[in-house]
Design a protein around this motif. Structure first.
Motif, PDB file in Angstrom:
ATOM      1  N   LEU A 238      -6.722  13.204   0.680  1.00 31.84           N
ATOM      2  CA  LEU A 238      -6.114  12.286   1.678  1.00 31.84           C
ATOM      3  C   LEU A 238      -6.627  12.350   3.072  1.00 31.84           C
TER       4      LEU A 238
ATOM      5  N   THR B 230       1.001  -1.149  -0.104  1.00 30.32           N
ATOM      6  CA  THR B 230      -0.092  -0.038  -0.104  1.00 30.32           C
ATOM      7  C   THR B 230       0.975   1.293  -0.072  1.00 30.32           C
TER       8      THR B 230
ATOM      9  N   TYR C 119       2.127  11.993  -2.604  1.00 27.58           N
ATOM     10  CA  TYR C 119       1.802  13.367  -2.496  1.00 27.58           C
ATOM     11  C   TYR C 119       2.395  13.899  -3.442  1.00 27.58           C
TER      12      TYR C 119
ATOM     13  N   VAL D 105       1.175   5.525  -0.902  1.00 26.65           N
ATOM     14  CA  VAL D 105       0.460   6.880  -0.781  1.00 26.65           C
ATOM     15  C   VAL D 105       1.447   7.889  -1.268  1.00 26.65           C
TER      16      VAL D 105
ATOM     17  N   LEU E 107      -1.614  11.104   7.297  1.00 23.43           N
ATOM     18  CA  LEU E 107      -1.467   9.676   7.239  1.00 23.43           C
ATOM     19  C   LEU E 107      -0.596   8.915   8.343  1.00 23.43           C
TER      20      LEU E 107
ATOM     21  N   LEU F  72      -8.532   5.984   2.931  1.00 23.82           N
ATOM     22  CA  LEU F  72      -7.420   5.136   2.947  1.00 23.82           C
ATOM     23  C   LEU F  72      -7.266   3.820   3.173  1.00 23.82           C
TER      24      LEU F  72
ATOM     25  N   ILE G 230      -2.330   4.945  -4.224  1.00 21.90           N
ATOM     26  CA  ILE G 230      -2.996   5.970  -4.251  1.00 21.90           C
ATOM     27  C   ILE G 230      -2.018   7.469  -4.270  1.00 21.90           C
ATOM     28  N   THR G 231      -2.538   8.017  -5.352  1.00 24.81           N
ATOM     29  CA  THR G 231      -1.554   9.516  -5.547  1.00 24.81           C
ATOM     30  C   THR G 231      -2.489  10.596  -5.869  1.00 24.81           C
ATOM     31  N   THR G 232      -2.054  11.956  -5.442  1.00 19.97           N
ATOM     32  CA  THR G 232      -3.032  12.980  -5.295  1.00 19.97           C
ATOM     33  C   THR G 232      -2.145  14.129  -6.153  1.00 19.97           C
TER      34      THR G 232
ATOM     35  N   VAL H 268       5.521   5.825   1.628  1.00 18.83           N
ATOM     36  CA  VAL H 268       4.719   7.298   1.456  1.00 18.83           C
ATOM     37  C   VAL H 268       5.570   7.856   0.763  1.00 18.83           C
TER      38      VAL H 268
ATOM     39  N   ILE I 245      -0.406   1.674   5.879  1.00 19.67           N
ATOM     40  CA  ILE I 245       0.202   2.103   4.766  1.00 19.67           C
ATOM     41  C   ILE I 245       1.673   1.739   5.022  1.00 19.67           C
TER      42      ILE I 245
END
Length: 260
Positions: free
Chosen positions: A171, A107, A111, A109, A198, A175, A135-137, A182, A179
């Motif tokens: 975020l 998992t 940013y 993430v 997070l 979620l 998961i990207t933002t 990161v 995680i």
């Protein structure tokens, strides 16, 4: 499952670019030592995008930082840089790949998507270990759209979910329960707020990579993670690209109890 790219010579390519700084120009090159063979779709896509980066980003940055006088801490800086790639260095990307493979992270993430080059290193690693999702933002919708095109070209879009908007909102919910990894590579003033969002989901010994932590906007983040009471083991690292040093931080989450 170990990373499963086929044995043989990894991709090694030098990309030349003419960088203009006011009245002077010089030729320099960007060396790509990618963890895939030249024919791998991820490697092909990254090589193309880095070549575009060295052709476009220096002039954009000169205009934004030089002619317009904007810095990373200005509210309008990232909007002004919307046409710039602003990728991680190739060596930092290779480090991301190594860390995902070594830790078998599932998992992830991220940013700060930009045009999706760092995401390609992460997704390529997940593809090679045979599991996991990112998961990207990204705050700029046009950048997110181009990033999706690049992931599709590389054949790894199924490993990635991109959320569009301010990371403090994107975020804040939905979620994974835990995680593993990161990557922080957006506006430096948001590194600390995003990390705190997070933090409750970080598994014991989760890794956090933060790029360009020498910038002024990252100062509060660096101060926070260097305080042992906040639960991190912090190492200062750095990579070189186009003759510039890019300071980074590699963190391991131990929790506020002090033990993994």
């Amino acid at each position: 499952m170990a990373c499963s790219y086929k044995p043989g010579r990894p991709m090694l390519r030098r990309i030349e670019a003419s960088l203009n700084y006011g009245m002077r120009s010089r030729m320099t090159d960007l060396q790509l030592n990618l963890p895939w063979h030249a024919s791998d779709p991820v490697a092909v896509t990254l090589a193309t995008l880095y070549a575009q980066t060295v052709r476009t980003d220096p002039a954009i940055r000169d205009t934004v930082e030089g002619a317009r006088g904007l810095t990373e801490t200005d509210d309008s800086f990232y909007a002004a840089m919307r046409e710039a790639f602003m990728p991680v260095t190739p060596d930092f990307g290779a480090l991301l790949y190594q860390l995902i493979c070594a830790t078998q992270a599932r998992t992830v993430v991220e940013y700060g998507t930009s045009f999706g080059l760092s995401t390609l290193f992460l997704a390529g690693a997940l593809r090679d270990i045979g599991a996991g999702h990112i998961i990207t933002t990204e705050i700029e919708p046009a950048k997110a759209a181009r990033a999706r095109q690049h992931w599709e070209q590389a054949g790894v879009s199924d490993r990635i979910t991109c959320r569009i908007g301010n990371a403090r909102q994107t975020l804040a919910a939905d979620l994974p329960a835990t995680i593993d990894f990161v990557l922080l590579d957006g506006a430096k003033t948001d590194y600390l707020p995003v990390l705190k969002l997070l933090e409750p989901r970080l598994r014991a010994s989760a890794l956090i990579c933060a790029d360009n932590t020498g910038m002024t906007g990252a100062r509060a983040f660096v101060d926070y993670v260097e305080d042992p009471a906040n639960g991190y083991v912090s190492a200062a690292l750095g990579t070189l690209a186009l003759n510039e040093f890019h300071p980074t931080r590699l963190l391991m989450w131990r929790g506020t109890g002090g033990h993994a």
